[in-house]
Design a protein around this motif. Structure first.
Motif, PDB file in Angstrom:
ATOM      1  N   UNK A   1      -8.605  43.039  13.240  1.00  0.00           N
ATOM      2  CA  UNK A   1      -9.035  43.184  14.622  1.00  0.00           C
ATOM      3  C   UNK A   1      -9.796  44.492  14.789  1.00  0.00           C
ATOM      4  N   UNK A   2     -10.991  44.447  15.434  1.00  0.00           N
ATOM      5  CA  UNK A   2     -11.775  45.649  15.669  1.00  0.00           C
ATOM      6  C   UNK A   2     -11.048  46.627  16.576  1.00  0.00           C
ATOM      7  N   UNK A   3     -11.315  47.896  16.345  1.00  0.00           N
ATOM      8  CA  UNK A   3     -10.630  48.929  17.121  1.00  0.00           C
ATOM      9  C   UNK A   3     -11.642  49.874  17.735  1.00  0.00           C
ATOM     10  N   UNK A   4     -11.281  50.483  18.872  1.00  0.00           N
ATOM     11  CA  UNK A   4     -12.140  51.436  19.566  1.00  0.00           C
ATOM     12  C   UNK A   4     -11.598  52.847  19.408  1.00  0.00           C
ATOM     13  N   UNK A   5     -12.526  53.803  19.206  1.00  0.00           N
ATOM     14  CA  UNK A   5     -12.123  55.192  19.036  1.00  0.00           C
ATOM     15  C   UNK A   5     -12.909  56.094  19.978  1.00  0.00           C
ATOM     16  N   UNK A   6     -12.262  57.131  20.496  1.00  0.00           N
ATOM     17  CA  UNK A   6     -12.923  58.191  21.258  1.00  0.00           C
ATOM     18  C   UNK A   6     -12.999  59.427  20.379  1.00  0.00           C
ATOM     19  N   UNK A   7     -14.173  60.090  20.400  1.00  0.00           N
ATOM     20  CA  UNK A   7     -14.318  61.369  19.708  1.00  0.00           C
ATOM     21  C   UNK A   7     -14.534  62.438  20.783  1.00  0.00           C
ATOM     22  N   UNK A  29     -14.109  49.867  13.016  1.00  0.00           N
ATOM     23  CA  UNK A  29     -13.874  50.680  14.208  1.00  0.00           C
ATOM     24  C   UNK A  29     -15.190  50.924  14.934  1.00  0.00           C
ATOM     25  N   UNK A  30     -15.153  50.873  16.242  1.00  0.00           N
ATOM     26  CA  UNK A  30     -16.322  51.162  17.074  1.00  0.00           C
ATOM     27  C   UNK A  30     -16.099  52.481  17.803  1.00  0.00           C
ATOM     28  N   UNK A  31     -17.095  53.391  17.708  1.00  0.00           N
ATOM     29  CA  UNK A  31     -17.022  54.636  18.480  1.00  0.00           C
ATOM     30  C   UNK A  31     -17.471  54.304  19.900  1.00  0.00           C
ATOM     31  N   UNK A  32     -16.523  54.116  20.792  1.00  0.00           N
ATOM     32  CA  UNK A  32     -16.859  53.673  22.153  1.00  0.00           C
ATOM     33  C   UNK A  32     -17.320  54.815  23.046  1.00  0.00           C
ATOM     34  N   UNK A  33     -16.849  56.035  22.785  1.00  0.00           N
ATOM     35  CA  UNK A  33     -17.242  57.182  23.601  1.00  0.00           C
ATOM     36  C   UNK A  33     -17.253  58.439  22.750  1.00  0.00           C
TER      37      UNK A  33
END
Length: 531
Positions: A1-7, A29-33
Motif C-alpha cells: 500500500x502506498x504511503x504519504x510522507x511529510x518533510x 512512498x509519496x512526498x505529499x508536503x
C-alpha cells in the motif's frame, strides 16, 4: 500500500535534498508536503492521510517536540523520524519518550536514513495487519465483555471493564437497563446430527429477528448461552415501568414470530446503572424458575413473583448430587436419613409452599434424568409415583417428602437389578468422587477404587468399558475444566488456580493445561487482552 510522507525543515536546501535524492517511488512512498515550519502540520494530519513525517527537531514557531505531541495525539500510528544535531541529545531522549519512531543525526547519511524509512514503512504495514486482526477479534471480545459483566459484582465490573466501553463502541449511558432471558425449551431434540444445520439456521434467523426488534435501543446485545439467549438492553425512559411496557410489546412480537424453536421468557427487574445489569440477569433467571408452576405461561416477570419467603436454595445442585450418590451406592439407610435431614432443613429455609414444591421437584427431576441416562426405563418405576412428577398436588409437606423418599428408594432398587446397571452406577460413582476430590493432588486410581470397594484393575477396565475414557485422563480433564472456570470468573493467580485444582506444581499445571486446551493458562485468561 502506498504511503504519504511529510518533510519538515527550515533548511530549504536540506528538504530539497531529501526530496530529490531519495528514490521515493521504489519505497512506495509519496512526498505529499514539504514544509519549512511545523505550524500547518496539525491541519494537514487532521484532514489528510499521513503515514510518515521527517522533521528537524529545532525549528522556528514550533519545535519538533511540540509537533510530535500534537501529531501523535491526533494519530498515534504516524511514524515520526527526527533530525537532530549532536547537542540535541536531551531533546531526542524526550522525543523517544513521546513515541517517535527513530532519529538521525546531522550530517545526514541518506543510505542510513533510507534504511530507517524502510523499517518505518514495514512497521506501518505490520500495524495495519495487527489492527485488522484486532478488529476481527472485537466480536469475541465484546461477547466476553458482556459475559464478564454478567458474572461480576457491579463495583468490580465497573473497575475492571469501564475502559472497554469506548474501545468496543458500547453505549452505557441510558438511564434504565434490562436483561431478558429466552430459554429454548426444545433445543435438545432439535440438535440431532441430522437436523443440526437446520437447528442453527432457525436459531440464527430467530436471533436476527430479535435484534431487529430493538434497533431503537441505545444499547442492545444478544448473548447465546447454551440453550438460552440473553438480551441486554438500555434506553432512556421516564420510568422503569415504561421500559417494561416497551419490552412487553417487543416480547409479544418475538412470541408471535413463526419458528420451530419453542421458547419461554424471563424478564428481570430494570436497573439504573449498566454496571448493575447482573442484578437484572439474575432476577430474569429466577423468574423463569416459576415456569414449573405455570406451564401454560410463556413470559415470566420477576416483578410478579411473590417476594415473601422467596429464598432460592444455592446448594440445590450439591444436595441432588449427594442423593444420587447414595442411590448409586444402594445405601438405603443413609439415603433415608439424608432425606429426613433435608426435610428438616427445608422446613427452616422455605416457609412458602410454592418454593418447597419447586425445590423438591427439581431434585426429583435430576433423579429421573439420572435414571434415564443409566438406561433405566421410567416405565419400570411405580406409575403412582412418576405421575406426580410435574404435578405436585400434595396437601402437606410430609406427603411431599414421603413421595420423594419412595421415588429415590425405588430408583436405588432399579439400579441394583442388573450387572449393566451396576457397572454404569460404578462409573457414575467414580465421576462423582472425582468431582468432589479433584483438588487433592494425591487423587489416583487406587484411592477411587478403595472408595467404590472394588480392585483398581477391575475399576479401570469397567470404567473404560462404560465411558470409553481412562480414569487418570478424566481426573486431568476435570481439573482443567475447573481451572478454565476459575481463570474466567475469578481473580485468583495462576499459581492459586493450580493449587486449587490439585496440581502438584505450577509448571505441571501449565503443561497439562496447554496439552488439553492448546494454549497456556495466561493466554486462555487473556485471549484479547481484555483483563
Amino acid at each position: 500500500m502506498g504511503k504519504n510522507i511529510l518533510i519538515i525543515d527550515d533548511n530549504k536546501l536540506l528538504t530539497e535534498s531529501l526530496k530529490q535524492n531519495i528514490d521515493w517511488d521504489t519505497l512506495g512512498i509519496t512526498v505529499s508536503h514539504v514544509l519549512y515550519d511545523a505550524l500547518k502540520v496539525k491541519e494537514i494530519v487532521t484532514s489528510e492521510r499521513v503515514d510518515l513525517i521527517i522533521s528537524d527537531i529545532r525549528m522556528p514557531g514550533m519545535s519538533g517536540l511540540e509537533m510530535v505531541k500534537e501529531v501523535l495525539e491526533i494519530n498515534p500510528g504516524i511514524k515520526v523520524i527526527l533530525i537532530s544535531a549532536y547537542e540535541d541529545f536531551e531533546y531526542v531522549q524526550e522525543a523517544i519518550r513521546l513515541g517517535v519512531f527513530d532519529y538521525i543525526e546531522k550530517p545526514i547519511d541518506l543510505e542510513y536514513l533510507k534504511s530507517i524509512i524502510q523499517k518505518a514503512a514495514k512497521q506501518i504495514d505490520l500495524d495495519i495487519q495487527i489492527k485488522k486482526q484486532l478488529e476481527a477479534s472485537k466480536p469475541a471480545m465484546t461477547e466476553k465483555f458482556f459475559n464478564d459483566v454478567l458474572h461480576h459484582a457491579p463495583q468490580e465490573a465497573k473497575f475492571q471493564y469501564s475502559d472497554y466501553l469506548n474501545f468496543l463502541s458500547i453505549n452505557a449511558e441510558s438511564n434504565y437497563h434490562l436483561c431478558i432471558v429466552i430459554r429454548i425449551r426444545n433445543s435438545a431434540p432439535l440438535k440431532t446430527a441430522k437436523d443440526l444445520e437446520k437447528y442453527h439456521m432457525n436459531l440464527l434467523s430467530f436471533k436476527n429477528f430479535i435484534t431487529e426488534q430493538f434497533t431503537d435501543f441505545k444499547l442492545f446485545y444478544l448473548l447465546h448461552n447454551r440453550n438460552s439467549l440473553v438480551l441486554i438492553m438500555g434506553r432512556t425512559f421516564a420510568s422503569a415501568n415504561q421500559l417494561l411496557e416497551v419490552a412487553d410489546e417487543r416480547i409479544s412480537l418475538i412470541l408471535g414470530h413463526p419458528s420451530d424453536l419453542k421458547s419461554v421468557i424471563g424478564v428481570g427487574n430494570p436497573v439504573r446503572s449498566f454496571w448493575k445489569i447482573r442484578e437484572s440477569y439474575e432476577s430474569a433467571k429466577l423468574a423463569l424458575e416459576y415456569r414449573f408452576f405455570l406451564p401454560e405461561e410463556r413470559v415470566f416477570y420477576f416483578k410478579d413473583i411473590p417476594s415473601e419467603n422467596f429464598i432460592p436454595d444455592i446448594n440445590m445442585e450439591a444436595k441432588s448430587k449427594e442423593i444420587i450418590n447414595l442411590i448409586c451406592k444402594n445405601d438405603v439407610d443413609n439415603l433415608k436419613q439424608y432425606l429426613e435431614q433435608l426435610y428438616r432443613d427445608y422446613l427452616e429455609l422455605h416457609t412458602s409452599k410454592v418454593n418447597l414444591f419447586f425445590s423438591i421437584n427439581d431434585i426429583a427431576g435430576k433423579v429421573l434424568n439420572f435414571l434415564y441416562k443409566m438406561g433405566v426405563s421410567l416405565s419400570a418405576l411405580d406409575e403412582n409415583l412418576t405421575r406426580h412428577f410435574g404435578n405436585l398436588n400434595f396437601s402437606t409437606s410430609t406427603e411431599l417428602f414421603d413421595w420423594l423418599s419412595k421415588l429415590c428408594i425405588m430408583a436405588s432398587e432399579q439400579l441394583d437389578t442388573s450387572v449393566s446397571y451396576y457397572q454404569k452406577r460404578l462409573a457414575f460413582m467414580v465421576d462423582h468422587y472425582i468431582q468432589d476430590n479433584y483438588g487433592n493432588s494425591q487423587l489416583n486410581l487406587n484411592e477411587i477404587a478403595a472408595y467404590v470397594n472394588v480392585s483398581p484393575t477391575y475399576l479401570s477396565a469397567t470404567y473404560k468399558k462404560i465411558t470409553g475414557k481412562n480414569i487418570i485422563e478424566v481426573i486431568s480433564t476435570t481439573r482443567i475444566l475447573i481451572a478454565q472456570e476459575l481463570l474466567s470468573h475469578s481473580n485468583l493467580s495462576i499459581k492459586d488456580v493450580s493449587e486449587k485444582t490439585g496440581f502438584s506444581n505450577q509448571y505441571y499445571f501449565s503443561t497439562s493445561f496447554k496439552k488439553i486446551t492448546g494454549q497456556s493458562p495466561s493466554a486462555f485468561r487473556n485471549p484479547g487482552d481484555l483483563h
